[in-house]
Design a protein around this motif. Structure first.
Motif, PDB file in Angstrom:
ATOM      1  N   LEU A  19       0.735  -1.118   0.154  1.00  0.00           N
ATOM      2  CA  LEU A  19      -0.033   0.060   0.052  1.00  0.00           C
ATOM      3  C   LEU A  19       0.814   1.187   0.138  1.00  0.00           C
ATOM      4  O   LEU A  19       0.663   2.290  -0.673  1.00  0.00           O
ATOM      5  CB  LEU A  19      -1.038   0.088   1.368  1.00  0.00           C
ATOM      6  CG  LEU A  19      -2.102  -0.826   1.155  1.00  0.00           C
ATOM      7  CD1 LEU A  19      -2.863  -1.164   2.419  1.00  0.00           C
ATOM      8  CD2 LEU A  19      -3.185  -0.368   0.026  1.00  0.00           C
ATOM      9  N   ASP A  83      -7.226  -6.028   0.353  1.00  0.00           N
ATOM     10  CA  ASP A  83      -6.812  -4.810   1.118  1.00  0.00           C
ATOM     11  C   ASP A  83      -6.226  -3.686   0.362  1.00  0.00           C
ATOM     12  O   ASP A  83      -6.784  -2.547   0.472  1.00  0.00           O
ATOM     13  CB  ASP A  83      -5.561  -5.088   1.971  1.00  0.00           C
ATOM     14  CG  ASP A  83      -5.814  -6.162   3.143  1.00  0.00           C
ATOM     15  OD1 ASP A  83      -6.932  -6.062   3.633  1.00  0.00           O
ATOM     16  OD2 ASP A  83      -5.045  -6.796   3.831  1.00  0.00           O
ATOM     17  N   ASP A  87      -8.338   0.140  -0.364  1.00  0.00           N
ATOM     18  CA  ASP A  87      -7.563   1.369  -0.130  1.00  0.00           C
ATOM     19  C   ASP A  87      -7.748   2.087  -1.475  1.00  0.00           C
ATOM     20  O   ASP A  87      -8.109   3.663  -1.416  1.00  0.00           O
ATOM     21  CB  ASP A  87      -6.348   1.187   0.337  1.00  0.00           C
ATOM     22  CG  ASP A  87      -5.709   2.653   0.848  1.00  0.00           C
ATOM     23  OD1 ASP A  87      -6.157   2.673   2.239  1.00  0.00           O
ATOM     24  OD2 ASP A  87      -4.938   2.922   0.382  1.00  0.00           O
ATOM     25  N   GLN A  90     -11.435   3.548  -1.554  1.00  0.00           N
ATOM     26  CA  GLN A  90     -11.482   4.601  -0.462  1.00  0.00           C
ATOM     27  C   GLN A  90     -10.809   5.691  -0.746  1.00  0.00           C
ATOM     28  O   GLN A  90     -11.457   7.159  -0.622  1.00  0.00           O
ATOM     29  CB  GLN A  90     -10.898   4.058   0.729  1.00  0.00           C
ATOM     30  CG  GLN A  90     -11.848   3.095   1.380  1.00  0.00           C
ATOM     31  CD  GLN A  90     -11.261   2.176   2.490  1.00  0.00           C
ATOM     32  OE1 GLN A  90     -10.040   2.446   2.673  1.00  0.00           O
ATOM     33  NE2 GLN A  90     -11.922   1.321   3.174  1.00  0.00           N
ATOM     34  N   GLU A  98      -1.710   7.909  -4.703  1.00  0.00           N
ATOM     35  CA  GLU A  98      -1.342   6.543  -4.645  1.00  0.00           C
ATOM     36  C   GLU A  98       0.115   6.461  -4.613  1.00  0.00           C
ATOM     37  O   GLU A  98       0.794   7.050  -5.315  1.00  0.00           O
ATOM     38  CB  GLU A  98      -1.903   5.847  -5.820  1.00  0.00           C
ATOM     39  CG  GLU A  98      -3.601   5.855  -5.766  1.00  0.00           C
ATOM     40  CD  GLU A  98      -4.259   5.193  -7.050  1.00  0.00           C
ATOM     41  OE1 GLU A  98      -3.388   4.227  -7.512  1.00  0.00           O
ATOM     42  OE2 GLU A  98      -5.372   5.298  -7.201  1.00  0.00           O
ATOM     43  N   LEU A 169      -4.500   0.372   6.942  1.00  0.00           N
ATOM     44  CA  LEU A 169      -4.753   1.801   6.846  1.00  0.00           C
ATOM     45  C   LEU A 169      -3.451   2.133   5.984  1.00  0.00           C
ATOM     46  O   LEU A 169      -2.125   2.350   6.030  1.00  0.00           O
ATOM     47  CB  LEU A 169      -4.220   2.818   8.022  1.00  0.00           C
ATOM     48  CG  LEU A 169      -5.521   2.366   9.228  1.00  0.00           C
ATOM     49  CD1 LEU A 169      -5.215   3.346  10.346  1.00  0.00           C
ATOM     50  CD2 LEU A 169      -6.929   3.092   8.599  1.00  0.00           C
ATOM     51  N   GLY A 170      -3.855   2.490   4.309  1.00  0.00           N
ATOM     52  CA  GLY A 170      -3.032   2.735   3.416  1.00  0.00           C
ATOM     53  C   GLY A 170      -3.340   4.133   3.138  1.00  0.00           C
ATOM     54  O   GLY A 170      -3.930   4.877   3.750  1.00  0.00           O
ATOM     55  N   ALA A 173      -7.142   5.330   2.669  1.00  0.00           N
ATOM     56  CA  ALA A 173      -7.853   5.571   4.171  1.00  0.00           C
ATOM     57  C   ALA A 173      -7.394   6.473   4.856  1.00  0.00           C
ATOM     58  O   ALA A 173      -8.034   7.313   5.437  1.00  0.00           O
ATOM     59  CB  ALA A 173      -7.785   4.294   4.901  1.00  0.00           C
TER      60      ALA A 173
END
Length: 285
Positions: A19, A83, A87, A90, A98, A169-170, A173
């Motif tokens: 992430l 996952d 992310d 989101q 990113e 939590l990436g 998020a």
């Protein structure tokens, strides 16, 4: 739609590396045609079209025209892939940057390699830049966040099938929470209360979204429209409502259950009205 799986059910450390772009990457050899970014994009498109259950490494390899084992060079397994999918979507509403998930020398089309610029990209003229607009008040911030989250569920209904009580939590998020906190930090609420506002609003939105998604799904599964469903009940209900046993229900106007009333906006505004009372108490001179 029932919860079918949980976020963070795989190798959480590896998910975090991927992430945040700190995972090991190949640095030599020919440029691979397959990247982590392409895998995540294909997985999201497949989940949007057919549901999360349709997403498997074998199916993705077919969609991408690659060998199944080649996918495992980029992501350890399906759990970690979920996952990354979570992310990514989101981050759509949060506009979070990113991480560079492509190997060096394999930038996606339309993007530049790290440290380079697109040759035809227009560079901003900082001298003539318009002044920054004033930040919206906390209420506008929460309204926008709620509407954006509802739109996210509508675009990606499979999100509702994932238990995210333990989120990984990436940047998507974290970026979303950062944006929200920036808009509500001056409300006079304590840190735990600020987090509670985020939880409260998200819980309200997900509840409404679940109802909306279920309404669409039940028509697709049964082949029966809402009008057909309610017309089937009408003969019995007409008899019951004229019996005098349920006077309050019988007195409701035809619009009471009509499609024109925006229940989401009504509930959102009432939620914010209640929060506003507390904010005024905390910020009163």
């Amino acid at each position: 739609m029932t919860t079918t799986e949980s976020s963070g059910s795989g190798d959480v450390s590896r998910s975090m590396e991927l992430l945040w772009g700190t995972g090991e990457r190949a640095t030599r050899g020919p440029k691979p045609g397959l990247t982590l970014g392409r895998i995540v994009t294909a997985a999201i498109e497949l989940a949007d079209a057919e549901g999360l259950a349709a997403v498997s490494m074998r199916r993705l390899s077919t969609e991408l025209g690659a060998g199944t084992m080649s996918l495992y060079r980029h992501v350890p397994g399906r759990a970690e892939l979920v996952d990354l999918m979570l992310d990514r979507v989101q981050g759509e509403g949060a506009h979070a940057p990113e991480p560079d998930t492509a190997e060096p020398g394999t930038a996606e089309p339309g993007t530049a390699e790290p440290g380079t610029a697109e040759p035809d990209a227009a560079q901003p003229d900082t001298a003539d830049s318009a002044p920054a607009e004033p930040a919206p008040g906390w209420r506008k911030t929460v309204e926008k966040a709620a509407r954006d989250e509802l739109a996210l569920y509508q675009a990606h209904p499979w999100l509702l099938s994932v238990n995210q009580t333990r989120p990984v939590l990436g940047p998507g998020a974290v970026g979303g929470m950062e944006s929200m906190l920036a808009g509500i930090k001056d409300t006079g609420l304590s840190d735990p209360e600020l987090i509670s506002v985020i939880i409260m609003v998200s819980g309200y939105v997900s509840g409404v979204a679940r109802t909306q998604v279920h309404a669409v799904e039940v028509q697709q599964v049964t082949g029966i429209s809402d009008d057909e469903f309610w017309r089937a009940q009408e003969p019995m209900l007409s008899t019951v409502m004229t019996s005098g046993r349920y006077p309050l229900m019988a007195a409701l106007s035809p619009e009471a259950f009509g499609p024109d009333f925006d229940h989401f906006e009504f509930g959102l505004q009432r939620l914010l009205d209640g929060l506003e009372v507390l904010v005024e108490q905390r910020t009163k001179p």
